[in-house]
Design a protein around this motif. Structure first.
Motif, PDB file in Angstrom:
ATOM      1  N   ILE A  31       0.867  -5.232  -0.244  1.00  0.00           N
ATOM      2  CA  ILE A  31      -0.147  -4.180  -0.106  1.00  0.00           C
ATOM      3  C   ILE A  31      -0.373  -3.851   1.376  1.00  0.00           C
ATOM      4  N   ASP A  32      -0.462  -4.871   2.206  1.00  0.00           N
ATOM      5  CA  ASP A  32      -0.677  -4.652   3.639  1.00  0.00           C
ATOM      6  C   ASP A  32       0.498  -3.921   4.285  1.00  0.00           C
ATOM      7  N   ARG A  33       1.734  -4.268   3.891  1.00  0.00           N
ATOM      8  CA  ARG A  33       2.905  -3.569   4.445  1.00  0.00           C
ATOM      9  C   ARG A  33       2.903  -2.098   4.020  1.00  0.00           C
ATOM     10  N   PHE A  34       2.499  -1.845   2.782  1.00  0.00           N
ATOM     11  CA  PHE A  34       2.429  -0.465   2.310  1.00  0.00           C
ATOM     12  C   PHE A  34       1.349   0.296   3.085  1.00  0.00           C
ATOM     13  N   GLU A  36       0.421  -0.245   6.126  1.00  0.00           N
ATOM     14  CA  GLU A  36       0.988   0.041   7.452  1.00  0.00           C
ATOM     15  C   GLU A  36       1.960   1.216   7.388  1.00  0.00           C
ATOM     16  N   ALA A  37       2.822   1.217   6.380  1.00  0.00           N
ATOM     17  CA  ALA A  37       3.837   2.264   6.267  1.00  0.00           C
ATOM     18  C   ALA A  37       3.225   3.639   6.015  1.00  0.00           C
ATOM     19  N   THR A  38       2.099   3.684   5.307  1.00  0.00           N
ATOM     20  CA  THR A  38       1.502   4.968   4.916  1.00  0.00           C
ATOM     21  C   THR A  38       0.250   5.324   5.704  1.00  0.00           C
ATOM     22  N   ASP A  39      -0.185   4.404   6.565  1.00  0.00           N
ATOM     23  CA  ASP A  39      -1.406   4.590   7.353  1.00  0.00           C
ATOM     24  C   ASP A  39      -2.631   4.789   6.456  1.00  0.00           C
ATOM     25  N   ASP A  40      -2.615   4.097   5.302  1.00  0.00           N
ATOM     26  CA  ASP A  40      -3.744   4.124   4.371  1.00  0.00           C
ATOM     27  C   ASP A  40      -4.371   2.732   4.363  1.00  0.00           C
ATOM     28  N   HIS A  63      -2.401   0.188  -3.723  1.00  0.00           N
ATOM     29  CA  HIS A  63      -2.436   1.645  -3.685  1.00  0.00           C
ATOM     30  C   HIS A  63      -1.727   2.164  -4.943  1.00  0.00           C
ATOM     31  N   GLY A  64      -2.237   3.216  -5.531  1.00  0.00           N
ATOM     32  CA  GLY A  64      -1.540   3.806  -6.669  1.00  0.00           C
ATOM     33  C   GLY A  64      -0.128   4.217  -6.299  1.00  0.00           C
ATOM     34  N   PHE A  65       0.028   4.766  -5.103  1.00  0.00           N
ATOM     35  CA  PHE A  65       1.360   5.196  -4.675  1.00  0.00           C
ATOM     36  C   PHE A  65       2.293   4.015  -4.418  1.00  0.00           C
ATOM     37  N   LEU A  66       1.759   2.851  -4.104  1.00  0.00           N
ATOM     38  CA  LEU A  66       2.592   1.654  -4.002  1.00  0.00           C
ATOM     39  C   LEU A  66       3.170   1.331  -5.380  1.00  0.00           C
ATOM     40  N   THR A  67       2.324   1.310  -6.386  1.00  0.00           N
ATOM     41  CA  THR A  67       2.796   1.031  -7.739  1.00  0.00           C
ATOM     42  C   THR A  67       3.830   2.071  -8.152  1.00  0.00           C
TER      43      THR A  67
END
Length: 162
Positions: A31-34, A36-40, A63-67
């Motif tokens: 979740i933390d890497r996502f 960082e990648a998306t600035d969310d 994040h929903g977009f991570l899933t």
């Protein structure tokens, strides 16, 4: 379901569940890497203490977009490959619904039903999947989606019945 199918066999599989992926753990590091990648960096995703105190989730959620982004790995894991395929392209989604939060540490998997397959031009096959991402030990899925991909192949491999 076999690990590989042929273009000539795709039409007969419409309406069939093609596969169920392995379970994927969505931990806080992911979740933390996502984030960082998306600035969310919204706290419901990145601050376990605050999320536990201020949300009904009991901690952070993905994040929903991570899933949603895990669909590619899930598809690769369980959907049979088309023998004649030279390239696959993500075309997009007709509909995506985020139905339940994925709590940090939960495991998810994708279930893929072949909803439609139609030839486009000489060397392309548009495939629509009805996808459900399940959360282990939860009744409600994380998301459902109508996902369209394009399978490219050499036109000489197009079935004569297509």
């Amino acid at each position: 379901m076999p690990r590989q199918i042929h273009l000539r066999d795709v039409a007969a599989l419409v309406g069939t569940e093609l596969g169920v992926s392995r379970w994927i753990t969505v931990d806080q590091a992911t979740i933390d890497r996502f984030a960082e990648a998306t600035d969310d960096h919204q706290f419901i995703h990145t601050d376990p203490a605050r999320a536990a105190a201020e949300t009904p989730f009991g901690g952070t959620i993905a994040h929903g977009f991570l899933t949603l982004s895990l669909l590619s790995a899930m598809n690769f894991d369980c959907v049979p490959k088309i023998a004649e395929q030279t390239m696959g392209i993500n075309y997009g989604f007709e509909k995506v619904r985020f139905l339940a939060p994925v709590r940090s540490g939960a495991r998810v998997r994708g279930r893929f039903l072949l909803a439609e397959a139609r030839f486009r031009g000489a060397g392309m096959l548009a495939v629509r999947y009805d996808v459900t991402v399940e959360i282990e030990n939860e009744k409600k899925p994380a998301l459902t989606a109508d996902w369209i991909t394009i399978i490219q192949f050499d036109p000489k491999d197009r079935p004569t019945t297509a």
